[in-house]
Enzyme design. Structure first.
Site, PDB file in Angstrom:
ATOM      1  N   GLU A 208      -0.355  -6.911   7.477  1.00  0.00           N
ATOM      2  CA  GLU A 208       0.234  -6.587   5.996  1.00  0.00           C
ATOM      3  C   GLU A 208       1.863  -6.438   5.614  1.00  0.00           C
ATOM      4  O   GLU A 208       2.516  -5.696   5.728  1.00  0.00           O
ATOM      5  CB  GLU A 208      -0.304  -5.447   5.042  1.00  0.00           C
TER       6      GLU A 208
ATOM      7  N   GLU B 232     -10.365  -6.127   5.854  1.00  0.00           N
ATOM      8  CA  GLU B 232     -10.260  -4.322   4.965  1.00  0.00           C
ATOM      9  C   GLU B 232     -10.502  -4.025   3.984  1.00  0.00           C
ATOM     10  O   GLU B 232     -10.097  -5.463   3.297  1.00  0.00           O
ATOM     11  CB  GLU B 232      -8.916  -3.859   5.233  1.00  0.00           C
TER      12      GLU B 232
HETATM   13  C1  GCO Z   1      -3.508  -1.583   4.844  1.00  0.00           C
HETATM   14  C2  GCO Z   1      -4.089  -0.286   5.503  1.00  0.00           C
HETATM   15  C3  GCO Z   1      -4.727   1.088   5.837  1.00  0.00           C
HETATM   16  C4  GCO Z   1      -4.659   1.967   4.669  1.00  0.00           C
HETATM   17  C5  GCO Z   1      -5.813   1.064   3.743  1.00  0.00           C
HETATM   18  C6  GCO Z   1      -5.940   2.624   2.740  1.00  0.00           C
HETATM   19  O1  GCO Z   1      -3.826  -2.171   5.990  1.00  0.00           O
HETATM   20  O2  GCO Z   1      -3.531  -1.317   3.896  1.00  0.00           O
HETATM   21  O3  GCO Z   1      -3.159  -1.244   6.606  1.00  0.00           O
HETATM   22  O4  GCO Z   1      -3.979   1.356   6.598  1.00  0.00           O
HETATM   23  O5  GCO Z   1      -5.185   2.976   5.304  1.00  0.00           O
HETATM   24  O6  GCO Z   1      -5.512  -0.129   3.314  1.00  0.00           O
HETATM   25  O7  GCO Z   1      -4.564   2.305   2.294  1.00  0.00           O
END
Ligand code: GCO
Length: 451
Positions: A164, A354
């Site tokens: 990200e 994710e």
């Molecule tokens: C992401 C974040 C995670 C967060 C998750 C929840 O990649 O956005 O890297 O580390 O913890 O997305 O917000």
């Protein structure tokens, strides 16, 4: 039910969020360590990741629990300063050993390791030398990448360069709510963007040149898109355009700003006019590096983008809608639309690296953690994802964020995303009801989501 037979069912975590052991066994400080050690840490309740889940010392127990829960893949990140405490130069053998042991432990339990090289814990020493403003970071990151690839690629196949960029640059250097908590100018953001893109492309090359097992490489970008108002071709086209367009206020968080250069070799329309003399100047040779091919498109998706930001209208459309604890809106169809739009535009198979739900979880009187919201949330999102698969969009897998509750960056410990509950005082892990449900989803290769 359209998920392929080799569909990857995983869970995720990230080094700073779960490991703890922040200054043990020779680890150097990261920018997150530096800021959270201040007397007034800028994190909610002044919390920090010094101990968090103490995964560093509970690694075997955690992997055993993953195996018990039927998990097939674990996406984790490497802490650059744990392996190279000063960012460059000397390698910390104990730090590297930890990750090598983790990989062995995963493989022993038939869990596929998915490695993220950068999930935001920048070595403080690299920050002190200019961080993403200094083009030398491209070389430093490549050297670090080579160390990891040399040590682990005999056993590891899946690699993610950066997690990200929208967030570590956008929230870290523009909004000032993630380390290093800065608000820099657009001119600096343009320089950082160029250096991040070159770092990513160079790292792919470093992995390919040095990996022992044929690597499968991607990044993990955040990938929310707009959802169309209805299923008409015009509405879909409008949503598609809005999902990639250049918006002067939000470009740093957008898809187009980061992914168009990598796949299409240009920044989105309107960017050059906006930046004027500060528009990133990139040579033909640099474009080649930025465009280094990846094997698939890894993206983290939690919700779609609000269609209109007009506050007058917002009340009507937002009032009382379903939200998670964070609070983000629950918009399951985003898994369909994002997969579709990314596949159409960038032409690579999709891996959801994710997706998950923060909930108000605690251990109930019966000793269990009942989290029906998380089950319902995940079921809805997976159904939308399944729709994409049934329309022929190649989907490699789904990685739930997160395996266990952990340190949620600027929001500290109140936000619980895990399938496994963590008591931060005793470090006791309690699998939540959703983890048993997810196990059945995996065992049925997704059929369970239609029950
Ligand atoms: C992401 C974040 C995670 C967060 C998750 C929840 O990649 O956005 O890297 O580390 O913890 O997305 O917000």
């Amino acid at each position: 039910m359209a998920f392929s037979n080799d569909f990857i069912w995983g869970v995720a975590g990230a080094s700073y969020q779960v490991e703890g052991a922040w200054n043990e066994d020779g680890k150097g400080p990261s920018i997150w360590d530096t800021y959270t050690q201040q007397r007034q840490s800028p994190v909610r309740s002044h919390e920090n990741g010094n101990i968090t889940c103490d995964h560093y010392h509970h690694m075997k127990e955690d992997v055993a629990l993953m195996a018990e829960l039927g998990i097939r893949a674990y996406r984790f990140s490497i802490s650059w300063p744990r392996v190279i405490p000063n960012g460059t130069g000397e390698i910390n053998a104990k730090g590297l050993q930890f990750y090598s042991d983790l990989v062995d432990e995963l493989l022993k339990h038939n869990i596929e390791p998915l490695i993220t090289l950068y999930h935001w814990d920048l070595p403080q020493a690299i920050y002190d030398r200019g961080s993403w403003l200094n083009p030398d970071i491209i070389k430093w990151f490549s050297e670090y990448t080579k160390v990891i690839v040399d040590a682990l690629s005999d056993r590891v196949q899946y690699w993610f360069t950066i997690n990200e960029p929208q967030i570590f640059i956008g929230l870290g250097y523009k909004a000032g709510v993630h380390a290093p908590f800065l608000k820099v100018s657009d001119r600096d953001l343009a320089v950082m963007t160029k250096n991040v893109l070159l770092t990513h492309g160079t790292a792919i090359r470093t992995i390919r040149a040095n990996a022992k097992k044929t690597p499968k490489i991607s990044w993990a970008v955040t990938g929310p898109t707009f959802e169309p108002e209805n299923d008409s071709p015009e509405a879909i086209e409008e949503a598609r355009n809005k999902s990639f367009e250049f918006n002067p206020h939000l470009y740093i968080l957008s898809n187009g700003w980061w992914a168009d250069p990598v796949f299409l070799g240009k920044f989105p329309e309107g960017a050059e006019e906006y930046f004027g003399p500060y528009f990133p100047s990139i040579s033909a040779e640099e474009w080649d590096i930025i465009r280094t091919p990846m094997d698939f498109y890894g993206c983290n998706i939690y919700n779609s983008i609000d269609r209109d930001l007009d506050p007058k209208l917002a009340n009507a459309s937002r009032c009382g809608r379903p939200i998670t604890a964070v609070p983000w809106p629950i918009t399951p169809d985003v898994l369909y639309w994002s997969s579709k739009f990314f596949y159409e535009r960038y032409k690579l198979p999709i891996l959801i690296t994710e997706n998950g739900c923060a909930n108000v979880d605690y251990v109930h009187l019966d000793g269990k953690v009942h989290d029906p919201q998380r089950i319902d949330f995940t079921k809805r999102y997976l159904r939308a994802y399944d729709r994409a698969a049934s329309e022929g969009i190649p989907l490699l897998g789904y990685v739930y964020w997160s395996f266990m509750d952990n340190f949620e960056w600027g929001m500290g410990y109140d936000m619980r995303f895990g399938l496994v509950h963590v008591n931060y005082q005793t470090l006791k892990r309690t699998p939540k009801e959703s983890s048993f449900w997810y196990k059945e989803v995996i065992e049925s290769n997704g059929k369970k989501i239609w029950d």
